[in-house]
Motif scaffolding. Structure first.
Motif, short mmCIF file in Angstrom:
data_model
loop_
_atom_site.label_atom_id
_atom_site.label_comp_id
_atom_site.label_asym_id
_atom_site.label_seq_id
_atom_site.Cartn_x
_atom_site.Cartn_y
_atom_site.Cartn_z
N LYS A 132 0.82 -1.21 0.00
CA LYS A 132 0.00 0.00 0.00
C LYS A 132 0.86 1.26 0.00
O LYS A 132 0.33 2.36 0.12
CB LYS A 132 -0.94 -0.01 1.21
CG LYS A 132 -1.93 -1.18 1.17
CD LYS A 132 -2.80 -1.22 2.41
CE LYS A 132 -3.76 -2.41 2.32
NZ LYS A 132 -4.60 -2.54 3.54
N GLU A 181 -6.62 2.80 5.89
CA GLU A 181 -6.48 2.97 4.44
C GLU A 181 -6.15 4.42 4.09
O GLU A 181 -5.29 4.69 3.25
CB GLU A 181 -7.76 2.52 3.72
CG GLU A 181 -8.04 1.02 3.86
CD GLU A 181 -6.86 0.17 3.41
OE1 GLU A 181 -6.29 0.43 2.33
OE2 GLU A 181 -6.48 -0.76 4.17
N TYR A 192 -2.51 5.08 4.99
CA TYR A 192 -1.57 4.65 3.94
C TYR A 192 -1.55 5.66 2.79
O TYR A 192 -0.49 5.98 2.25
CB TYR A 192 -1.96 3.27 3.40
CG TYR A 192 -1.48 2.13 4.26
CD1 TYR A 192 -0.12 1.82 4.35
CD2 TYR A 192 -2.38 1.35 4.98
CE1 TYR A 192 0.32 0.78 5.15
CE2 TYR A 192 -1.95 0.30 5.77
CZ TYR A 192 -0.59 0.01 5.85
OH TYR A 192 -0.16 -1.02 6.64
#
Length: 366
Positions: free
Chosen positions: A102, A286, A289
């Motif tokens: 990621k 998320e 990242y």
């Protein structure tokens, strides 16, 4: 909306329920050091990620950050501890391991620097370096010259730790960082002791040295000195390297006649790395990242280095950094200077306790 209504109006249900999930995933909480990023970098991230609401908070000591992290529920998705504190926090299970799939911009990081950081983060499993720097001396040349004459030892820790020097500087203002993890190693080094000493008795000696100069110290703070030295309210500060670059720029912009200079002392100093990490309890990893990967872009991190005055670990960004920053040996240490620098390590319980006791006495002056 009940199940029957969903059967009748599935599109509406999808909008309601997906919207609720979407809203929950919207907010990204970042906790970073004071004055440590450009407003433009934050605005550009928000423009590129319109689905993410960015909440950006600041701190000015590692101790303040650690107090939040060790509760186990900091409320943040990205935090920026320094490498020594990072090592302790990794051992405490504070962070989640990184999924490098990621972070496609990881390849921009300098492998040599990443190898050094493995001393605190084996395998580079938990954190990404953001900036690095040293602790050094910032000063007002005119005021220091007025107090100590032409031969003031601005390139030596004698400026601070020699009572004769610091007593004369009291009239124009001397400040120290409000951090035992930064100040006690400097005192140990000045005494010829190991800056990472695990001997509690060494901290008694460091305490004695700092207590001798304590009457001449205006205050202890890890960010206030930046504005004060730029305004001419103090003349000498022990601080973080890039902070004096920022202070010098502020003074120039204000056109107040104040000059701020800095020196990396010839005896050496700690070198540190500030690291981007994701706490285990992060609610939006998320987005975390996405934020970290965004900062790993050379064209993003180089202007931040220009603004904050610190070198970054991005090998492909160095040529994009302002030459006034990258060619300043007090900010980007030379190879010779690097040989005098040292990394700090986490202390054992007894030494940590001794250091904390010493700092309490030093701060109180009693």
């Amino acid at each position: 909306m009940n199940r029957l209504k969903c059967l009748i109006a599935p599109a509406l249900c999808f909008m309601v329920f997906s919207g609720a999930v979407h809203a929950e995933e919207q907010t990204l909480h970042v906790y970073n050091w004071f004055d440590y990023i450009t407003p433009k970098a934050l605005e550009d991230f928000k423009a590129q990620n319109p689905q993410t609401k960015l909440v950006y908070d600041i701190f000015d000591t590692n101790e303040a950050l650690e107090a939040k992290l060790l509760t186990g529920n900091s409320g943040y998705d990205v935090v920026v501890p320094s490498n020594v504190f990072l090592a302790k926090q990794i051992d405490a299970g504070v962070f989640q391991p990184l999924d490098r799939s990621k972070l496609p911009n990881w390849n921009h990081l300098d492998p040599k620097l990443m190898k050094l950081i493995e001393a605190n983060d084996p395998g580079n499993k938990f954190a990404v370096p953001y900036m690095y720097g040293t602790i050094l001396i910032g000063f007002n040349p005119a005021k220091v010259k007025a107090a100590l004459g032409e031969n003031a030892p601005v390139d030596s820790w004698d400026l601070i730790f020699n009572e004769e020097n610091v007593s004369k500087l009291k009239q124009c203002g001397v400040t120290l960082l409000d951090s035992p993890a930064d100040m006690l190693p400097l005192a140990l080094q000045h005494l010829g002791l190991d800056p990472n000493s695990s001997n509690p008795k060494d901290y008694v000696k460091a305490e004695a040295l700092l207590m001798k100069i304590r009457p001449y110290i205006a205050y202890f703070h890890s960010s206030k000195y930046m504005a004060d030295i730029a305004n001419g309210d103090i003349c000498v500060a022990v601080g973080f390297s890039g902070s004096f670059s920022q202070a010098a720029n502020r003074a120039k912009e204000a056109k107040n006649g104040v000059v701020v200079d800095m020196r990396l002392p010839k005896e050496g100093a700690p070198i540190w790395y500030d690291m981007l990490a994701i706490p285990k309890g992060a609610k939006n990893p998320e987005a975390a990242y996405a934020f970290i990967n965004y900062l790993l872009q050379p064209q993003v991190i180089a202007p931040i280095s220009d603004f904050v005055g610190y070198p970054n670990p991005n090998k492909d960004a160095t040529e994009l950094v302002d030459p006034a920053i990258r060619n300043n040996p007090n900010l980007y240490p030379t190879e010779a200077a690097m040989a005098t620098l040292y990394t700090l390590k986490p202390l054992g319980r007894d030494a940590e306790r001794a250091r904390t006791r010493a700092w309490t006495k030093i701060k109180s002056g009693i």
